[in-house]
Design a protein around this motif. Structure first.
Motif, PDB file in Angstrom:
ATOM      1  N   PHE A  23     -19.720 -35.199  54.366  1.00  9.62           N
ATOM      2  CA  PHE A  23     -19.030 -34.891  53.109  1.00  9.62           C
ATOM      3  C   PHE A  23     -17.513 -34.976  53.288  1.00  9.62           C
ATOM      4  O   PHE A  23     -16.814 -35.550  52.450  1.00  9.62           O
ATOM      5  CB  PHE A  23     -19.439 -33.506  52.603  1.00  9.62           C
ATOM      6  CG  PHE A  23     -18.751 -33.100  51.336  1.00  9.62           C
ATOM      7  CD1 PHE A  23     -18.989 -33.774  50.146  1.00  9.62           C
ATOM      8  CD2 PHE A  23     -17.851 -32.043  51.317  1.00  9.62           C
ATOM      9  CE1 PHE A  23     -18.354 -33.404  48.960  1.00  9.62           C
ATOM     10  CE2 PHE A  23     -17.215 -31.665  50.145  1.00  9.62           C
ATOM     11  CZ  PHE A  23     -17.464 -32.347  48.974  1.00  9.62           C
ATOM     12  N   VAL A  26     -16.438 -38.518  53.301  1.00  9.23           N
ATOM     13  CA  VAL A  26     -16.485 -39.087  51.950  1.00  9.23           C
ATOM     14  C   VAL A  26     -15.264 -38.603  51.164  1.00  9.23           C
ATOM     15  O   VAL A  26     -14.619 -39.392  50.466  1.00  9.23           O
ATOM     16  CB  VAL A  26     -17.800 -38.712  51.227  1.00  9.23           C
ATOM     17  CG1 VAL A  26     -17.761 -39.143  49.763  1.00  9.23           C
ATOM     18  CG2 VAL A  26     -18.998 -39.331  51.943  1.00  9.23           C
ATOM     19  N   LYS A  56     -25.872 -35.777  47.234  1.00  4.61           N
ATOM     20  CA  LYS A  56     -25.985 -36.268  45.854  1.00  4.61           C
ATOM     21  C   LYS A  56     -26.790 -35.290  44.999  1.00  4.61           C
ATOM     22  O   LYS A  56     -26.413 -34.976  43.869  1.00  4.61           O
ATOM     23  CB  LYS A  56     -26.625 -37.655  45.848  1.00  4.61           C
ATOM     24  CG  LYS A  56     -26.680 -38.271  44.478  1.00  4.61           C
ATOM     25  CD  LYS A  56     -27.301 -39.646  44.517  1.00  4.61           C
ATOM     26  CE  LYS A  56     -27.502 -40.135  43.094  1.00  4.61           C
ATOM     27  NZ  LYS A  56     -28.399 -41.259  43.034  1.00  4.61           N
ATOM     28  N   VAL A  61     -21.613 -35.668  45.759  1.00  2.00           N
ATOM     29  CA  VAL A  61     -21.211 -37.070  45.846  1.00  2.00           C
ATOM     30  C   VAL A  61     -21.896 -37.862  44.744  1.00  2.00           C
ATOM     31  O   VAL A  61     -22.928 -37.461  44.219  1.00  2.00           O
ATOM     32  CB  VAL A  61     -21.526 -37.712  47.227  1.00  2.00           C
ATOM     33  CG1 VAL A  61     -20.794 -37.023  48.348  1.00  2.00           C
ATOM     34  CG2 VAL A  61     -23.008 -37.784  47.489  1.00  2.00           C
ATOM     35  N   TYR A  72     -20.124 -44.592  48.083  1.00  2.00           N
ATOM     36  CA  TYR A  72     -20.185 -43.157  47.798  1.00  2.00           C
ATOM     37  C   TYR A  72     -18.782 -42.621  47.627  1.00  2.00           C
ATOM     38  O   TYR A  72     -17.849 -43.031  48.323  1.00  2.00           O
ATOM     39  CB  TYR A  72     -20.910 -42.419  48.934  1.00  2.00           C
ATOM     40  CG  TYR A  72     -22.372 -42.759  48.978  1.00  2.00           C
ATOM     41  CD1 TYR A  72     -23.301 -42.020  48.255  1.00  2.00           C
ATOM     42  CD2 TYR A  72     -22.827 -43.850  49.712  1.00  2.00           C
ATOM     43  CE1 TYR A  72     -24.642 -42.352  48.271  1.00  2.00           C
ATOM     44  CE2 TYR A  72     -24.170 -44.187  49.731  1.00  2.00           C
ATOM     45  CZ  TYR A  72     -25.070 -43.439  49.010  1.00  2.00           C
ATOM     46  OH  TYR A  72     -26.393 -43.767  49.018  1.00  2.00           O
ATOM     47  N   ARG A  73     -18.634 -41.691  46.696  1.00  2.00           N
ATOM     48  CA  ARG A  73     -17.347 -41.015  46.467  1.00  2.00           C
ATOM     49  C   ARG A  73     -17.627 -39.531  46.221  1.00  2.00           C
ATOM     50  O   ARG A  73     -18.719 -39.157  45.771  1.00  2.00           O
ATOM     51  CB  ARG A  73     -16.596 -41.626  45.288  1.00  2.00           C
ATOM     52  CG  ARG A  73     -17.250 -41.382  43.963  1.00  2.00           C
ATOM     53  CD  ARG A  73     -16.509 -42.049  42.800  1.00  2.00           C
ATOM     54  NE  ARG A  73     -17.219 -41.843  41.566  1.00  2.00           N
ATOM     55  CZ  ARG A  73     -18.310 -42.482  41.190  1.00  2.00           C
ATOM     56  NH1 ARG A  73     -18.835 -43.399  41.951  1.00  2.00           N
ATOM     57  NH2 ARG A  73     -18.889 -42.211  40.039  1.00  2.00           N
ATOM     58  N   ALA A  74     -16.650 -38.722  46.522  1.00  2.00           N
ATOM     59  CA  ALA A  74     -16.790 -37.277  46.324  1.00  2.00           C
ATOM     60  C   ALA A  74     -16.741 -36.950  44.840  1.00  2.00           C
ATOM     61  O   ALA A  74     -16.038 -37.602  44.072  1.00  2.00           O
ATOM     62  CB  ALA A  74     -15.679 -36.540  47.060  1.00  2.00           C
TER      63      ALA A  74
END
Length: 109
Positions: A23, A26, A56, A61, A72-74
């Motif tokens: 995490f 990310v 997710k 995310v 993937y993005r936060a």
């Protein structure tokens, strides 16, 4: 009051040190793929994918498929239940410290 299920989901998800490290990577990236996350992590690509799935599901995310890659993005709002829960305790401690300050002034004017 804060919904306990949401706070529990976020805390449970971030309790795993490897998942927390994923995490954090990310968060530091604008967008990142599983391959990039796997590189230098010492964890298999399958394990990274499982950690991303948990992140997710907890709303931490989001993914964006593009061709054969998934980016993937936060999701900062995913931390909102935890922030709300912690702010509740911040209010609690501020009140306690104010009471302590008053008591100390009464004891030693």
């Amino acid at each position: 009051m804060i919904e306990a299920a949401n706070v529990t989901a976020v805390l449970r998800t971030l309790a795993d040190p490897t998942r927390r490290a994923v995490f954090e990577r990310v968060v530091r990236s604008d967008e990142i793929t599983v391959v990039e996350l796997t590189r230098g992590s010492g964890v298999t690509q399958g394990a990274i994918s499982q950690h991303l799935k948990s992140l997710k599901q907890a709303g931490l995310v989001a993914e964006r498929p593009e061709g054969r890659n998934v980016y993937y993005r936060a999701e900062p709002e995913g931390l909102a239940p935890l922030v709300d829960w912690l702010s509740h305790y911040g209010d609690f401690w501020r009140e306690r410290f104010a009471n302590l300050r008053t008591l100390l002034k009464e004891i030693d004017p």
